[in-house]
Scaffold this active site. Structure first.
Site, PDB file in Angstrom:
ATOM      1  N   GLY A  54      47.688  42.669  42.327  1.00 12.13           N
ATOM      2  CA  GLY A  54      47.383  42.659  43.845  1.00 12.13           C
ATOM      3  C   GLY A  54      48.929  42.111  44.495  1.00 12.13           C
ATOM      4  N   TYR A 186      34.127  35.846  54.372  1.00 13.60           N
ATOM      5  CA  TYR A 186      35.028  35.379  53.565  1.00 13.60           C
ATOM      6  C   TYR A 186      35.405  33.844  53.789  1.00 13.60           C
ATOM      7  CZ  TYR A 186      39.929  35.719  52.326  1.00 13.60           C
ATOM      8  OH  TYR A 186      41.281  35.683  51.870  1.00 13.60           O
ATOM      9  N   LYS A 190      35.534  30.934  50.807  1.00 18.11           N
ATOM     10  CA  LYS A 190      36.671  30.174  50.368  1.00 18.11           C
ATOM     11  C   LYS A 190      36.597  28.912  50.373  1.00 18.11           C
ATOM     12  CE  LYS A 190      39.709  33.691  49.027  1.00 18.11           C
ATOM     13  NZ  LYS A 190      40.195  33.731  47.889  1.00 18.11           N
ATOM     14  N   THR A 214      49.013  31.299  54.691  1.00 18.24           N
ATOM     15  CA  THR A 214      48.763  32.033  55.842  1.00 18.24           C
ATOM     16  C   THR A 214      48.897  33.558  55.562  1.00 18.24           C
ATOM     17  OG1 THR A 214      49.730  32.115  58.154  1.00 18.24           O
ATOM     18  CG2 THR A 214      51.341  32.116  56.271  1.00 18.24           C
TER      19      THR A 214
END
Ligand code: NAP
Ligand code: GFB
Length: 370
Positions: A54, A186, A190, A214
């Site tokens: 990714g 999400y 997390k 960020t």
């Protein structure tokens, strides 16, 4: 004052470190720590990067392959790096996860694999974001426990922080209130990683920790027009507007504020954590609070980088999401002894250049949806 020992580059290198440490004693700590950690990691390690294909995974690959061997952000002698994709094993499945560990026997893991997406995808698939990421994270940490992996660095995101909290955000505020409505699926998955890391440490003494980046951008990002994050989404939209003479439309009001870190910079910070950070408490990996920019400023910068001559409009019927999530990088800079981030315009130009040159193989989402 006579130079200590001017002869030979090696000596002058050491002489320079000596001068710096005399002038700035705190850097002595950083230099010694970094040398100590690299000497501690001298035995050939096997570093498994889940989600290695990714945006962030490919950035770590780029840095490891381009920084000089043995340097602070470079590969260490004898070290083996694996950048795994979901094709090598669906980490939502415990057996496939164990098989990946069995195959590579990692000593260290940088755990990036996740179901990832921008505001609009998060708003549509809250349950899928929650469940897929819960499964992936639980399988990766439990397999590391079973294999007694030396270290795991998982990847959170600044959207895990509470929406209503005193700014700036810092590492102590993760669990002090609900996250923003737009991505609570999400965000909770997390956040739980931080809880899991503490539980694995207390019960088994494992060295599992986490990074909190960020918003990230760079080459190899997901440029899908609908599911991507704002920078890759707008680069793709602006590119098509220039190519087809169609309107360039920015979603929302353009007022929200964000901090953006270039993926290559983030990659170096992950390598620093791998080498030099051994604490269960998470670390925010971000540019400074003073680098917050509005979505309108981002759109203007993209118009410049793409060299788009037309006008653009805002579709205010679309969501703005969280207004801002300003994160402090004080802990990071204190621990690292400072870090030079790539200037935003330069990083954006690099990203646009990569997208234009790799349009055919980039993730543009043309081939179907989640
Ligand atoms: P990305 O570009 O979408 O890449 C996701 C990676 O995870 C890919 O390598 C993908 O493999 C892999 N993956 C997805 N589902 C998987 C599964 N079920 N089993 C195994 N592998 C799977 O994501 P990214 O932007 O690099 O994000 C990396 C990490 O940073 C994530 O943990 C994300 O939450 C975090 N993060 C990202 C941002 C951001 O702005 N992008 C900001 C903060 C934090 P395939 O290539 O095979 O699909
Ligand atoms: O990057 P983005 O999708 O994520 O959106 P968040 C940022 C802002 O850009 C929002 C605006 O205010 C959007 O309204 N925007 C304008 C656009 N045009 C576009 C566009 O074409 N595409 C997109 N995507 N946005 C995410 C979280 O929040 O941040 C994720 O939902 C993750 O879970 C990620 O944490 C890093 O910053 O709003």
């Amino acid at each position: 004052m006579q130079p200590l020992n001017p002869k030979g580059r090696q000596q002058s290198h050491l002489y320079l470190i000596y001068e710096v440490c005399i002038a700035f004693p705190s850097s002595l700590v950083v230099v010694l720590k970094s040398h100590y950690y690299r000497s501690k990691m001298s035995s050939p390690n096997v570093v498994l990067v889940t989600g290695g294909t990714g945006l962030v995974g490919q950035a770590i690959k780029h840095v490891i392959e381009t920084e000089s061997e043995g340097s602070r952000f470079g590969k260490q002698p004898g070290e083996k790096w694996i950048f795994a994709s979901s094709k090598e094993g669906d980490l939502r499945d415990p057996a496939q996860t164990r098989a990946l560990y069995e195959k590579y026997q990692p000593t260290h893991v940088i755990h990036l694999a996740a179901l990832v997406g921008g505001l609009f995808k998060n708003m549509k698939y809250k349950m899928t974001f929650l469940r897929d990421n819960l499964l992936i994270n639980d399988n990766v940490l439990e397999a590391a426990h079973e294999k007694n992996t030396q270290k795991v660095i998982s990847c959170l995101s600044t959207c895990v922080f509470p929406d209503k909290v005193e700014y700036p955000l810092d590492e102590t505020k993760i669990h002090t209130g609900p996250p923003h409505q737009s991505n609570f699926g999400y965000a909770h998955a997390k956040r739980l990683v931080d809880v899991q890391n503490h539980a694995y440490k207390e019960q088994y003494g494992h060295n599992f920790t986490s990074a909190i980046p960020t918003n990230v951008f760079g080459p190899h990002d997901n440029f899908d027009l609908e599911d991507s994050h704002v920078i890759p989404g707008l680069i793709h939209k602006c590119y098509l507007a220039k190519k087809n003479g169609t309107p360039f439309i920015v979603a929302g009001t353009g007022k929200p504020l964000r901090q953006f870190i270039f993926s290559y910079d983030l990659a170096k910070l992950f390598i620093w954590m791998l080498r030099e950070y051994d604490d269960v408490e998470p670390v925010i990996l971000s540019v400074g609070e003073d680098e917050e920019v509005s979505i309108k400023e981002v759109a203007d910068a993209i118009v410049k980088a793409v060299d788009f001559k037309g006008d653009y409009t805002f579709d205010t019927t679309r969501a703005d999401g969280q207004f801002r999530k300003p994160a402090s990088n004080k802990k990071l800079l204190t621990l690292m002894g400072g870090f030079e981030f790539t200037p935003f315009p330069e990083a954006l130009d690099l990203t646009v250049k990569w997208f234009v040159e790799n349009y055919d193989k980039a993730r543009t989402g043309a081939a179907g949806k989640a």
